[in-house]
Design a protein around this motif. Structure first.
Motif, PDB file in Angstrom:
ATOM      1  N   GLU A 163       0.811  -1.224   0.000  1.00  0.00           N
ATOM      2  CA  GLU A 163       0.000   0.000   0.000  1.00  0.00           C
ATOM      3  C   GLU A 163       0.840   1.267   0.000  1.00  0.00           C
ATOM      4  O   GLU A 163       0.297   2.366  -0.168  1.00  0.00           O
ATOM      5  N   GLU A 185       2.033   3.324  -7.273  1.00  0.00           N
ATOM      6  CA  GLU A 185       0.964   2.930  -8.197  1.00  0.00           C
ATOM      7  C   GLU A 185      -0.040   1.974  -7.546  1.00  0.00           C
ATOM      8  O   GLU A 185      -0.820   1.316  -8.246  1.00  0.00           O
ATOM      9  N   ASP A 212      -2.686   2.641  -5.726  1.00  0.00           N
ATOM     10  CA  ASP A 212      -4.070   3.100  -5.814  1.00  0.00           C
ATOM     11  C   ASP A 212      -4.714   2.732  -7.150  1.00  0.00           C
ATOM     12  O   ASP A 212      -5.949   2.733  -7.277  1.00  0.00           O
ATOM     13  N   ASP A 227      -5.705  -1.257  -6.296  1.00  0.00           N
ATOM     14  CA  ASP A 227      -6.149  -1.594  -4.951  1.00  0.00           C
ATOM     15  C   ASP A 227      -7.494  -2.322  -5.030  1.00  0.00           C
ATOM     16  O   ASP A 227      -8.474  -1.763  -5.538  1.00  0.00           O
ATOM     17  N   ALA A 266     -10.472  -0.531  -3.177  1.00  0.00           N
ATOM     18  CA  ALA A 266     -10.584   0.895  -3.499  1.00  0.00           C
ATOM     19  C   ALA A 266     -12.002   1.409  -3.287  1.00  0.00           C
ATOM     20  O   ALA A 266     -12.199   2.503  -2.726  1.00  0.00           O
ATOM     21  N   LYS A 325     -12.781   1.640   0.437  1.00  0.00           N
ATOM     22  CA  LYS A 325     -12.047   2.725   1.080  1.00  0.00           C
ATOM     23  C   LYS A 325     -12.510   4.098   0.605  1.00  0.00           C
ATOM     24  O   LYS A 325     -12.176   5.105   1.237  1.00  0.00           O
ATOM     25  N   ASP A 326     -13.217   4.127  -0.452  1.00  0.00           N
ATOM     26  CA  ASP A 326     -13.633   5.422  -0.989  1.00  0.00           C
ATOM     27  C   ASP A 326     -14.667   6.064  -0.057  1.00  0.00           C
ATOM     28  O   ASP A 326     -15.541   5.389   0.494  1.00  0.00           O
TER      29      ASP A 326
END
Length: 310
Positions: free
Chosen positions: A37, A41, A43, A46, A49, A52-53
């Motif tokens: 993490e 690169e 993200d 992931d 993603a 986690k958004d």
């Protein structure tokens, strides 16, 4: 070789352990400081993603809730009940926490005082017990030391007495052996070597007998006579060389005188020949001069000379 093998095995084990520790440190560093993490690169790939958004609206104070987003309107207070409830719970928890802290402080203080008193009493009892045991130990050590010193003194006196008797017996035996032995009796046979009669043992040899001394003196006299004979031969040989050298020098001197006499005669002959040649040359020059001055040059001679020069 065993020691070297052992050292090599130890070095190999140490090298393996160092490699293992290095690999472990590299792995720990990668796990702690090179996590996936933390990549630049990560993200882009992931898998969490979307989870986690952040949602479109977190709270009423979310700075992303702008007028154009239509997520928040004036006059709305969606978190009012929860906020009031949370504030009441927080106030009650603070009050209970202060009460618990006060009770705990009083209990800790009382426990510390009781523990201090108990520890002080225990330390005093232990100090008294240690002092009593120290006194008893010192008394026992002093008594044991006195007994040990007394025993050592008796043993030392007995040992000194035995050593004195043994030394006196050894001295008497040594004196008897010296008086009866070959050392003081000067027995010449004790110096005889097992390698032959012509060799002796130096630390036992007491000197030569009269026959050996007479033989040495006779040999020395023969050596003196031989040396005188050689010196006389040397003197005669040197005298012969001197005579021959004088004769050779005399012959050389006579030869040089004869050579000088021949050189003088040869020089005299050459001088006479040179004088005769000089006289003849002077006569010839006088004749030539008379011949030249008797024949004067004429005009025909000069005319012929000019024609030849052109």
């Amino acid at each position: 070789m065993k020691q070297n093998d052992k050292i090599i095995c130890m070095l190999e084990e140490r090298q393996k352990q160092d490699i293992k520790n290095l690999n472990k440190a590299v792995t720990e560093f990668q796990q702690n400081f090179q996590k996936p993490e933390t990549r630049r690169e990560f993200d882009l790939s992931d898998p969490q993603a979307l989870k986690k958004d952040t949602p479109a609206r977190l709270s009423d104070n979310d700075p992303r809730c702008t007028i154009s987003g239509l997520q928040k309107f004036l006059g709305e207070d969606l978190n009012h009940d929860q906020r009031v409830k949370f504030q009441k719970e927080q106030s009650r928890e603070w009050s209970l926490q202060q009460q618990r802290n006060w009770k705990n402080a009083l209990a800790d203080q009382k426990f510390a005082e009781d523990l201090h008193d108990k520890n002080r009493i225990d330390l005093d009892q232990k100090a008294m017990e240690l002092q009593r045991k120290d006194i008893e130990t010192r008394q026992a050590v002093c008594a044991a030391t006195k007994d040990f010193n007394r025993t050592q003194a008796v043993e030392f006196a007995e040992r000194k007495m035995l050593e004195k008797h043994q030394q006196e017996g050894d001295n008497v035996a040594e004196i008897s052996n010296l008086l009866r032995g070959d050392l003081l009796s000067e027995n010449p046979e004790q110096a005889a070597s097992s390698f032959g009669r012509h060799r002796v043992i130096t630390d036992r040899w007491k000197g030569m007998n009269q026959d050996q001394l007479m033989a040495i003196r006779y040999t020395q006299q023969q050596q003196v006579l031989e040396k005188l004979r050689l010196q006389e031969e040397e003197r005669q040989r040197n005298a012969e060389w001197d005579r021959q050298r004088i004769q050779a020098a005399r012959a050389q001197l006579l030869f040089e005188r004869h050579q000088q006499r021949l050189n003088r005669e040869l020089r005299r002959t050459l001088d006479n020949a040179n004088a005769q040649l000089s006289q003849e040359q002077k006569s010839k020059q006088i004749y030539l001069q008379e011949e030249v001055y008797s024949n004067f040059p004429t005009g025909q001679y000069f005319t012929q000379f000019n024609t030849t020069s052109r």
